[in-house]
Design a protein around this motif. Structure first.
Motif, PDB file in Angstrom:
ATOM      1  N   PRO A  22      28.455 -21.199  92.769  1.00 29.45           N
ATOM      2  CA  PRO A  22      28.787 -20.645  93.722  1.00 29.45           C
ATOM      3  C   PRO A  22      30.072 -21.399  94.494  1.00 29.45           C
ATOM      4  N   LEU A  23      31.309 -20.279  94.302  1.00 34.41           N
ATOM      5  CA  LEU A  23      32.684 -21.255  94.935  1.00 34.41           C
ATOM      6  C   LEU A  23      32.170 -20.656  96.177  1.00 34.41           C
ATOM      7  N   ARG A  24      32.976 -21.628  97.438  1.00 35.35           N
ATOM      8  CA  ARG A  24      32.873 -21.021  98.688  1.00 35.35           C
ATOM      9  C   ARG A  24      34.249 -21.681  99.283  1.00 35.35           C
ATOM     10  N   ASP A  25      34.920 -21.300  99.793  1.00 31.77           N
ATOM     11  CA  ASP A  25      36.511 -22.325 100.301  1.00 31.77           C
ATOM     12  C   ASP A  25      36.798 -21.522 101.907  1.00 31.77           C
ATOM     13  N   VAL A  26      36.952 -23.404 102.695  1.00 29.37           N
ATOM     14  CA  VAL A  26      37.030 -23.121 103.675  1.00 29.37           C
ATOM     15  C   VAL A  26      38.858 -22.803 104.118  1.00 29.37           C
ATOM     16  N   VAL A  27      38.513 -21.919 105.543  1.00 30.31           N
ATOM     17  CA  VAL A  27      40.211 -21.620 105.504  1.00 30.31           C
ATOM     18  C   VAL A  27      40.143 -21.678 106.876  1.00 30.31           C
ATOM     19  N   PRO A  28      41.385 -21.537 107.431  1.00 29.40           N
ATOM     20  CA  PRO A  28      41.279 -20.965 109.280  1.00 29.40           C
ATOM     21  C   PRO A  28      41.155 -19.245 108.884  1.00 29.40           C
ATOM     22  N   ALA A  29      40.958 -18.809 110.146  1.00 29.73           N
ATOM     23  CA  ALA A  29      40.501 -17.411 109.893  1.00 29.73           C
ATOM     24  C   ALA A  29      41.193 -16.699 109.857  1.00 29.73           C
ATOM     25  N   ALA A  30      42.396 -16.874 110.744  1.00 28.76           N
ATOM     26  CA  ALA A  30      43.383 -16.265 110.902  1.00 28.76           C
ATOM     27  C   ALA A  30      44.697 -16.269 109.746  1.00 28.76           C
ATOM     28  N   ASP A  31      43.810 -16.840 108.619  1.00 32.06           N
ATOM     29  CA  ASP A  31      44.336 -17.088 107.646  1.00 32.06           C
ATOM     30  C   ASP A  31      44.326 -16.515 106.070  1.00 32.06           C
ATOM     31  N   ARG A  32      42.547 -16.001 105.767  1.00 29.33           N
ATOM     32  CA  ARG A  32      41.710 -15.245 105.228  1.00 29.33           C
ATOM     33  C   ARG A  32      42.387 -14.938 104.384  1.00 29.33           C
TER      34      ARG A  32
END
Length: 508
Positions: free
Chosen positions: A249-259
């Protein structure tokens, strides 16, 4: 018990008072003896050559359970509770934790209140009852965690917080034994206002729990972790998910506006992970992903299972695609080198950075962006200058006071990769690749020293390589490069002090 000679007391009540007096005298005498033999409270350390006051003797941390309450203001202190499960490796009448930049409200040891005081950047704790050698020490510290201040720790982003603890800054966030040689399991419980997402190292331990306007997010690591690799992201974030090799399982965390804008970069991880697995064996942890922080950092950082990246790395057109790819590979390679296999001392840093730089350079070479041999030739030319400026790869000079990042010099990055190139030239590609795979397998979830790497290299090569590797690792001058007798090392230009080209950023 042996009674004293003399007339028996006339009443049981008087006898009780006499026993109380004798007990009080004995306790007072014992307290005086303990006070005489216990040194005064002071900052301790485990004697690391580069950070002599980092870490603490006398116990081994097994697990941290860290609860943080975020108000929504990334300049306001967080209320926190840090619970530490440890085992005493010596009798403990007093113990130290590394901690600063927070207010300690109370401390307990094994369920009883304990006295405490701050000395330098140490929290000095006196348990109500001494902890015997081999016994558990369960420490609870109620404190604040202040995100405002210099020297690392909390990193304020545009919409929240993240962590940048390397090399000695985890104790600016939570009380701990802040040295990579004492790895432990971690649980994080982060409470945020509604609409704010928290993601940390490891995997969720159940769904988020919402009560009124607040949500609590709980995560646990599945492998031990050094304190400098802890990561907590708090913000208005999107968490895109995908699958890596073998269903990881991979998960990233990014600013919502930049997804959407970042998706093309995030989608590269499965292929990059497969590329490294073909060379090193299976990825060593339970998950992976990129944490893209909307902040100016000037570096990237290999926090375990969730590497920290500056948003500008992916949005600044000055960085070509091959360069960004190679940095992503660098931080991913650290999950094997530096995270799964951690340095026993900070002077072993080249084992982290030299290997990560090696795979970064190898990836760029195979992509046709920059030839490995050209990069190594350039590193060789600058190597004597790097050694003069900051010490040889395996014996870096101590950082200047207040400049902890001073240990992250080119000599442990490209200089460390140059050592690996020389070793591959000496033993051949096949033996070198066997060594790399065996190194991360044998020391998985542990710590290791440069001497361990040298011993394993000798075993894999079937030859004593100590006389060959010693000057490469510890010498003031760079030895001749096998296969390249024409290579020469020049002193560094005075203007740049031998530092890397402008395009290269300082990163973990």
């Amino acid at each position: 018990m042996i009674r004293s000679a003399g007339r028996p007391p006339r009443s049981g009540r008087r006898s009780g008072r006499a026993r109380v007096r004798r007990t009080a005298v004995a306790v007072t005498a014992l307290a005086a003896l303990v006070a005489a033999t216990t040194p005064p409270p002071g900052a301790l350390g485990i004697g690391d050559e580069l950070f002599p006051h980092l870490g603490n003797p006398g116990y081994d941390v097994l697990a941290y359970d860290i609860a943080l309450a975020y108000t929504g203001d990334n300049r306001a202190p967080l209320e926190a509770v840090t619970r530490i499960s440890a085992r005493a490796t010596a009798p403990l009448r007093r113990l130290n934790l590394d901690f600063t930049r927070g207010t300690v409200r109370s401390v307990g040891v094994n369920g009883r209140p304990a006295r405490f005081r701050t000395v330098g950047e140490d929290l000095v704790i006196t348990p109500a009852v001494a902890v015997p050698e081999g016994a558990p020490a369960r420490i609870t510290v109620r404190h604040t965690s202040d995100p405002v201040g210099e020297g690392g720790g909390w990193l304020r982003t545009k919409d929240g917080l993240a962590m940048a603890n390397q090399a000695d800054a985890a104790h600016r966030v939570f009380p701990c034994n802040d040295h990579p040689s004492d790895k432990a399991m971690f649980t994080f419980r982060v409470t945020t206002p509604r609409g704010i997402t928290a993601v940390t190292n490891g995997l969720p331990a159940g769904p988020p729990h919402t009560r009124g306007p607040r949500t609590t997010w709980t995560y646990r690591t599945h492998h031990p972790m050094a304190t400098e690799l802890a990561q907590v992201s708090i913000g208005r974030s999107a968490v895109p998910r995908r699958t890596g090799p073998g269903g990881l399982p991979l998960r990233d965390v990014v600013p919502a506006a930049d997804r959407k804008a970042l998706e093309a970069w995030l989608a590269k991880t499965p292929e990059q992970m497969a590329w490294l697995e073909r060379r090193l064996g299976p990825y060593p942890f339970e998950t992976y992903g990129l944490l893209v922080a909307d902040a100016r950092t000037g570096f990237e950082l290999e926090t375990q299972t969730l590497s920290l990246f500056e948003r500008g790395l992916f949005t600044d057109p000055r960085y070509p695609e091959w360069y960004v790819d190679s940095i992503m590979i660098h931080e991913l390679a650290h999950q094997w080198f530096g995270n799964s296999v951690s340095p026993a001392r900070w002077s072993d840093l080249w084992l982290n950075e030299g290997h990560a730089t090696w795979y970064e350079a190898l990836y760029a070479d195979e992509a046709g962006a920059r030839r490995l041999v050209d990069r190594m030739r350039e590193a060789y030319r600058k190597s004597d200058g790097w050694r003069a400026e900051g010490g040889p790869p395996a014996a870096p000079a101590r950082p200047e006071e207040g400049r902890r990042h001073g240990i992250f010099r080119p000599g442990v990055y490209d200089g460390g990769a140059l050592v690996l190139y020389a070793l591959r030239q000496r033993v051949g590609p096949e033996a070198f690749e066997d060594l790399q795979r065996l190194w991360v397998l044998r020391h998985r979830d542990g710590v290791a020293r440069t001497a361990d790497f040298v011993d394993l290299a000798c075993a894999v090569a079937g030859a004593d390589l100590r006389d060959f590797l010693r000057p490469w690792l510890l010498g003031e001058r760079t030895p001749p490069m096998p296969g390249h007798p024409d290579w020469r090392s020049d002193p560094p230009p005075v203007a740049d002090g031998g530092r890397s080209p402008t395009l290269r950023r300082k990163y973990g």
